[in-house]
Design an enzyme around this catalytic site. Sequence first.
Site, PDB file in Angstrom:
ATOM      1  N   GLU A   1      12.474  44.025 -11.817  1.00  0.00           N
ATOM      2  CA  GLU A   1      11.017  43.972 -11.888  1.00  0.00           C
ATOM      3  C   GLU A   1      10.572  45.304 -12.480  1.00  0.00           C
ATOM      4  O   GLU A   1      10.661  46.345 -11.812  1.00  0.00           O
ATOM      5  CB  GLU A   1      10.415  43.742 -10.498  1.00  0.00           C
ATOM      6  CG  GLU A   1       8.902  43.671 -10.479  1.00  0.00           C
ATOM      7  CD  GLU A   1       8.371  42.602 -11.421  1.00  0.00           C
ATOM      8  OE1 GLU A   1       7.430  42.913 -12.172  1.00  0.00           O
ATOM      9  OE2 GLU A   1       8.896  41.476 -11.419  1.00  0.00           O
TER      10      GLU A   1
ATOM     11  N   GLY B   1      11.178  49.226 -10.887  1.00  0.00           N
ATOM     12  CA  GLY B   1      10.945  50.566 -11.413  1.00  0.00           C
ATOM     13  C   GLY B   1      10.673  50.510 -12.903  1.00  0.00           C
ATOM     14  O   GLY B   1      10.248  49.478 -13.431  1.00  0.00           O
TER      15      GLY B   1
ATOM     16  N   GLY C   1      15.747  50.190 -15.649  1.00  0.00           N
ATOM     17  CA  GLY C   1      16.163  48.802 -15.514  1.00  0.00           C
ATOM     18  C   GLY C   1      17.214  48.424 -16.551  1.00  0.00           C
ATOM     19  O   GLY C   1      18.189  47.720 -16.235  1.00  0.00           O
TER      20      GLY C   1
ATOM     21  N   LYS D   1      18.386  51.771  -1.111  1.00  0.00           N
ATOM     22  CA  LYS D   1      18.197  53.100  -1.673  1.00  0.00           C
ATOM     23  C   LYS D   1      16.731  53.227  -2.087  1.00  0.00           C
ATOM     24  O   LYS D   1      16.300  52.663  -3.088  1.00  0.00           O
ATOM     25  CB  LYS D   1      19.124  53.304  -2.881  1.00  0.00           C
ATOM     26  CG  LYS D   1      19.086  54.760  -3.422  1.00  0.00           C
ATOM     27  CD  LYS D   1      18.059  54.891  -4.490  1.00  0.00           C
ATOM     28  CE  LYS D   1      17.992  56.265  -5.092  1.00  0.00           C
ATOM     29  NZ  LYS D   1      16.824  57.047  -4.682  1.00  0.00           N
TER      30      LYS D   1
END
Length: 510
Positions: A264, A242, A247, A189
């Site tokens: 990350e 992102g 997250g 995605k």
Amino acid sequence: MTETAAPTSDAPTAELPVHRLFVGGEWVESVTGQTFDSVNPADTRDVIGRFQAGNAADAARAIRAAEVAFNAWRRTPAPKRGEILYRFGALLAEHKERLARAMTREMGKVLAEARGDVQEGIDIAFLMAGEGRRMFGDTTPSELPDKWAMSIREPIGVAGIITPWNFPIAIPCWKMMPALVTGNTVVLKPSSDTPHCATLLVELMAEAGFPAGTVNLVTGPGAEVGDAIVASPDVQVISFTGNTATGRHIAEVAARRLKRVSLELGGKNGIVVLADADLDLATDGIVWSAFGTTGQRCTAASRVIVEASVVDSLLQRLESRARALRLGSGLDPTIDIGPLVNAGAVAKVAGYVEVGGREGELVTGGGRATGPGLEHGHFFEPTIFSGIAPMDRLAQEEVFGPVLSVVPVPDYPAAVTALNQTRYGLSSSIFTSDANTAFRAMRDFETGIVYVNAGTIGAETHLPFGGTKDTGNGHREAGHAALDTYTEWKSIYVDFSGKLQRAQIDNQPE
């Protein structure tokens, strides 16, 4: 998910290319029948194409296709899986210029940087292809006679890959290559700011020979597609790059099913410049780290922590260099800095400039860039603030734009304190001519990456990439460490003694 991609049309127009989802080896339309446009941030009149606004049902189709393909793919010998990765890497190399130009048009980074982005994809494809013939486990002596002990890696299952727009080739490759070579299947995605790059990437993956269902692509809003992937009971591992808030949301949803999650996230990276540094070299590193990719890297330097005696000399150099940077379309080889990715990014950066005006002194920049060729793009001036304190908002919060804070400190111990006093810990750098101090910095800086006499950007694919604190949750991308995200360890014991040997009791002779 916080990202949105509002549908702009229920039917395609003849003028625009219409791109589809890739599910089970076929290019298909979304069940929604809706689409959204991707536009050039350097000139928003330039519409790149129309893309499917997928939803949870589309994600479910892709996950099912990946699930069906998993058993055959996991049983494919790892060296054979690696051969497909080699073919894919070669295709990336063959199409490097085309991909780089498409990237610059869609997300704005200058062409030289876009070529580097594609090269990262090539590098990780070749590196991970080699893991098809390595993928080491361990063999160890058993504590019992006539017994064999070893460990191997095994794939986890379907991997949900959720990627950002700022490295639209490199980051999907960083995630998908280790996932695939270890025998997982993937559902990708991508960011709704760069669906075209993802589509071009998956086209080449299909051409390389990945079996149907092994790689699947679903475009659309994060709140629909991303959340469906994260929540699905049939997706066993999630990898996300992102912002930190998203997250955290992913970690909370995935935790309900005890999923493997690799995050990350953000960075607030600092460069320390000491009085004994080569200031010209430091200036080169700072300008590249702060304003490369228009400051839109998780490793971008947004803080320069400078020993007080050289602040003025360094500021003069930085101001001169920042004022000389040329803004415009990244396809123009004379341009140094492209646009921000969208209007929301411009508004966010402008908001932090207002904060900086209250906390420090504006040295240069500070507003939307104007002039010939910039009227229809999301351009922002390279901006520098001086006199920022270590705990000011501008020195603590991620801006993700071309804004640099200069933080004066009296000495090295104060520099270490200032560098480490943030919620993030991704990348850091020190400029000094003292080898002893450089080694102290390697020890003292609380970041996953440390550079000496270089900027904060430039990670290489064969070393682990990632950070500490709120930068992530401890996983690493790239290097052989990337395999850990997508594999489970299995320990195997073979007893060839011909009798029952009871381990985990007291077998020691009396």
